[in-house]
Design an enzyme around this catalytic site. Structure first.
Site, PDB file in Angstrom:
ATOM      1  N   SER A 142      -7.110  -7.491   5.455  1.00  0.00           N
ATOM      2  CA  SER A 142      -7.802  -6.649   6.439  1.00  0.00           C
ATOM      3  C   SER A 142      -8.824  -7.502   7.168  1.00  0.00           C
ATOM      4  O   SER A 142      -9.234  -8.558   6.653  1.00  0.00           O
ATOM      5  CB  SER A 142      -8.514  -5.496   5.722  1.00  0.00           C
ATOM      6  OG  SER A 142      -9.256  -4.718   6.642  1.00  0.00           O
ATOM      7  N   TYR A 156     -14.297  -2.313  -0.975  1.00  0.00           N
ATOM      8  CA  TYR A 156     -13.006  -2.598  -0.333  1.00  0.00           C
ATOM      9  C   TYR A 156     -13.040  -3.972   0.345  1.00  0.00           C
ATOM     10  O   TYR A 156     -12.108  -4.783   0.199  1.00  0.00           O
ATOM     11  CB  TYR A 156     -12.708  -1.500   0.687  1.00  0.00           C
ATOM     12  CG  TYR A 156     -11.494  -1.749   1.551  1.00  0.00           C
ATOM     13  CD1 TYR A 156     -10.211  -1.562   1.051  1.00  0.00           C
ATOM     14  CD2 TYR A 156     -11.626  -2.160   2.879  1.00  0.00           C
ATOM     15  CE1 TYR A 156      -9.090  -1.778   1.845  1.00  0.00           C
ATOM     16  CE2 TYR A 156     -10.515  -2.371   3.685  1.00  0.00           C
ATOM     17  CZ  TYR A 156      -9.250  -2.180   3.165  1.00  0.00           C
ATOM     18  OH  TYR A 156      -8.149  -2.393   3.948  1.00  0.00           O
ATOM     19  N   LYS A 160     -10.587  -7.219  -0.198  1.00  0.00           N
ATOM     20  CA  LYS A 160      -9.733  -7.805   0.841  1.00  0.00           C
ATOM     21  C   LYS A 160     -10.054  -9.286   1.040  1.00  0.00           C
ATOM     22  O   LYS A 160      -9.174 -10.083   1.354  1.00  0.00           O
ATOM     23  CB  LYS A 160      -9.899  -7.008   2.139  1.00  0.00           C
ATOM     24  CG  LYS A 160      -9.321  -5.595   2.052  1.00  0.00           C
ATOM     25  CD  LYS A 160      -7.811  -5.638   2.123  1.00  0.00           C
ATOM     26  CE  LYS A 160      -7.099  -4.764   1.149  1.00  0.00           C
ATOM     27  NZ  LYS A 160      -5.641  -4.751   1.313  1.00  0.00           N
TER      28      LYS A 160
HETATM   29  P1  NAP Z   1      -1.719   4.262   3.109  1.00  0.00           P
HETATM   30  O1  NAP Z   1      -1.155   4.952   4.301  1.00  0.00           O
HETATM   31  O2  NAP Z   1      -2.684   4.989   2.250  1.00  0.00           O
HETATM   32  O3  NAP Z   1      -0.492   3.754   2.212  1.00  0.00           O
HETATM   33  C1  NAP Z   1      -0.745   3.049   1.020  1.00  0.00           C
HETATM   34  C2  NAP Z   1       0.559   2.750   0.330  1.00  0.00           C
HETATM   35  O4  NAP Z   1       0.261   2.036  -0.875  1.00  0.00           O
HETATM   36  C3  NAP Z   1       1.317   4.004  -0.076  1.00  0.00           C
HETATM   37  O5  NAP Z   1       2.685   3.739  -0.029  1.00  0.00           O
HETATM   38  C4  NAP Z   1       0.866   4.219  -1.517  1.00  0.00           C
HETATM   39  O6  NAP Z   1       1.829   4.981  -2.223  1.00  0.00           O
HETATM   40  C5  NAP Z   1       0.798   2.767  -1.988  1.00  0.00           C
HETATM   41  N1  NAP Z   1      -0.071   2.537  -3.139  1.00  0.00           N
HETATM   42  C6  NAP Z   1      -1.384   2.807  -3.277  1.00  0.00           C
HETATM   43  N2  NAP Z   1      -1.797   2.453  -4.500  1.00  0.00           N
HETATM   44  C7  NAP Z   1      -0.730   1.945  -5.143  1.00  0.00           C
HETATM   45  C8  NAP Z   1      -0.499   1.417  -6.454  1.00  0.00           C
HETATM   46  N3  NAP Z   1      -1.472   1.345  -7.379  1.00  0.00           N
HETATM   47  N4  NAP Z   1       0.749   0.978  -6.766  1.00  0.00           N
HETATM   48  C9  NAP Z   1       1.747   1.050  -5.868  1.00  0.00           C
HETATM   49  N5  NAP Z   1       1.605   1.539  -4.629  1.00  0.00           N
HETATM   50  C10 NAP Z   1       0.378   1.990  -4.285  1.00  0.00           C
HETATM   51  O7  NAP Z   1      -2.463   2.903   3.523  1.00  0.00           O
HETATM   52  P2  NAP Z   1      -2.274   1.969   4.819  1.00  0.00           P
HETATM   53  O8  NAP Z   1      -3.306   2.362   5.805  1.00  0.00           O
HETATM   54  O9  NAP Z   1      -0.862   1.898   5.219  1.00  0.00           O
HETATM   55  O10 NAP Z   1      -2.733   0.569   4.177  1.00  0.00           O
HETATM   56  C11 NAP Z   1      -1.768  -0.334   3.641  1.00  0.00           C
HETATM   57  C12 NAP Z   1      -2.433  -1.679   3.448  1.00  0.00           C
HETATM   58  O11 NAP Z   1      -2.988  -2.099   4.695  1.00  0.00           O
HETATM   59  C13 NAP Z   1      -3.591  -1.661   2.454  1.00  0.00           C
HETATM   60  O12 NAP Z   1      -3.577  -2.833   1.693  1.00  0.00           O
HETATM   61  C14 NAP Z   1      -4.820  -1.611   3.345  1.00  0.00           C
HETATM   62  O13 NAP Z   1      -5.930  -2.199   2.731  1.00  0.00           O
HETATM   63  C15 NAP Z   1      -4.349  -2.428   4.535  1.00  0.00           C
HETATM   64  N6  NAP Z   1      -5.051  -2.150   5.792  1.00  0.00           N
HETATM   65  C16 NAP Z   1      -4.925  -0.938   6.442  1.00  0.00           C
HETATM   66  C17 NAP Z   1      -5.568  -0.758   7.672  1.00  0.00           C
HETATM   67  C18 NAP Z   1      -5.423   0.520   8.467  1.00  0.00           C
HETATM   68  O14 NAP Z   1      -6.060   0.641   9.534  1.00  0.00           O
HETATM   69  N7  NAP Z   1      -4.625   1.481   8.042  1.00  0.00           N
HETATM   70  C19 NAP Z   1      -6.358  -1.773   8.206  1.00  0.00           C
HETATM   71  C20 NAP Z   1      -6.481  -2.966   7.508  1.00  0.00           C
HETATM   72  C21 NAP Z   1      -5.804  -3.157   6.308  1.00  0.00           C
HETATM   73  P3  NAP Z   1       1.423   5.834  -3.540  1.00  0.00           P
HETATM   74  O15 NAP Z   1       0.076   6.458  -3.256  1.00  0.00           O
HETATM   75  O16 NAP Z   1       2.518   6.827  -3.718  1.00  0.00           O
HETATM   76  O17 NAP Z   1       1.367   4.851  -4.643  1.00  0.00           O
END
Ligand code: NAP
Length: 255
Positions: A142, A156, A160
């Protein structure tokens, strides 16, 4: 050029958000993909959304915070895909909590999922990636932590930034097995997680992004595909910010 039709990809946290976009991005170019997550229902919904690619999509229930579950996930992915070339270590959580309120459980949860989960997934997949002969790991980090700060996300941000420390040292060990490992640093990406924020919050986010749009999971998938491609075979231990210019302005008015 990369022949994606022969590439086998595992995306952790592939059931929604960025992970679902990563899966779709690899499926669209012809790769075979396994997605993992903890919730079978969420994986089922993802499989419905990616239905047109169903013959090349596999779902695996696994919690990355558990090293034994990661070992089973890696074995299952290898078996179902017939091998493994790319691991997208994407699963992550980002619950907000003010610094003063953070307890042992909050810090442990975020470090266990985001940091240990990344390490365990890479560990578990290493042998399969080595056997591929062109193994690639793409970590979803991130901008928050490595580049910027955000109130309520200190734990968080720490997780990251820690992922990048892992990437740089792991790159040295994995090089012996012809495996590269790199990280994508997304800015604000339009995922289901942002749906509840409301128009005002979204408008404030857009005001900080010079390109005046949120990123999409497809933007992150494009960056991940680069790191996973043949063309990136000599790139390891590196990071790529994908944020529409959000981290660039020296002065607020120049953004
Ligand atoms: P999200 O929509 O909440 O999706 C998270 C995914 O991770 C889901 O498939 C969830 O499925 C899975 N997950 C969570 N905990 C887990 C565990 N212990 N074991 C296996 N799977 C797990 O999140 P997102 O926004 O797509 O974010 C995905 C990644 O991108 C993260 O690493 C986040 O830090 C990074 N990120 C996101 C943004 C943003 O703007 N969205 C920005 C920067 C970085 P289950 O809950 O069913 O396990």
């Amino acid at each position: 050029m990369t022949d994606w039709s022969s590439v086998r990809v595992l995306v952790t946290g592939g059931s929604r958000g960025i992970g679902l976009g990563l899966a779709e991005g690899f499926l669209q170019v012809g790769a075979a993909v396994a997605i993992s997550g903890r919730s079978p229902d969420a994986l089922g919904h993802a499989a419905q959304r990616l239905g047109e690619h169903g013959d090349r999509l596999h779902c695996i229930v696994a919690d990355v915070a558990d090293p034994r579950a990661c070992a089973v996930m890696a074995a299952e992915a290898q078996q179902r895909l017939g091998g493994l070339d790319v691991l997208c270590a994407n699963a992550g959580i980002y619950p907000e909590c003010a610094l003063d309120e953070l307890g042992v459980e909050d810090v442990t949860a975020i470090m266990t999922t985001n940091v240990a989960g990344t390490i365990f997934a890479v560990q578990a997949c290493r042998a399969a990636l080595k056997a591929s002969g062109r193994g690639r790991v793409v970590v979803t980090s991130s901008i928050t932590g490595p580049v910027t700060g955000y109130p309520g996300l200190s734990h968080y941000g720490a997780s990251k930034a820690a992922q990048l420390g892992f990437v740089r040292s792991a790159a040295l060990e994995l090089a012996a097995d012809d495996i590269t490992i790199n990280a994508v640093l997304p800015g604000s990406i339009a995922t289901e997680g942002l749906d509840g924020l409301g128009a005002d919050a979204i408008a404030r986010m857009l005001a900080c992004i010079p390109q005046r749009r949120l990123g999409t999971p497809a933007d992150i998938a494009a960056a991940a595909r680069f790191f996973a491609s043949e063309e990136a075979s000599f790139v390891t231990g590196q990071t790529l910010v994908v944020d529409g210019g959000q981290t660039l302005p020296e002065l607020p008015e120049s953004g």
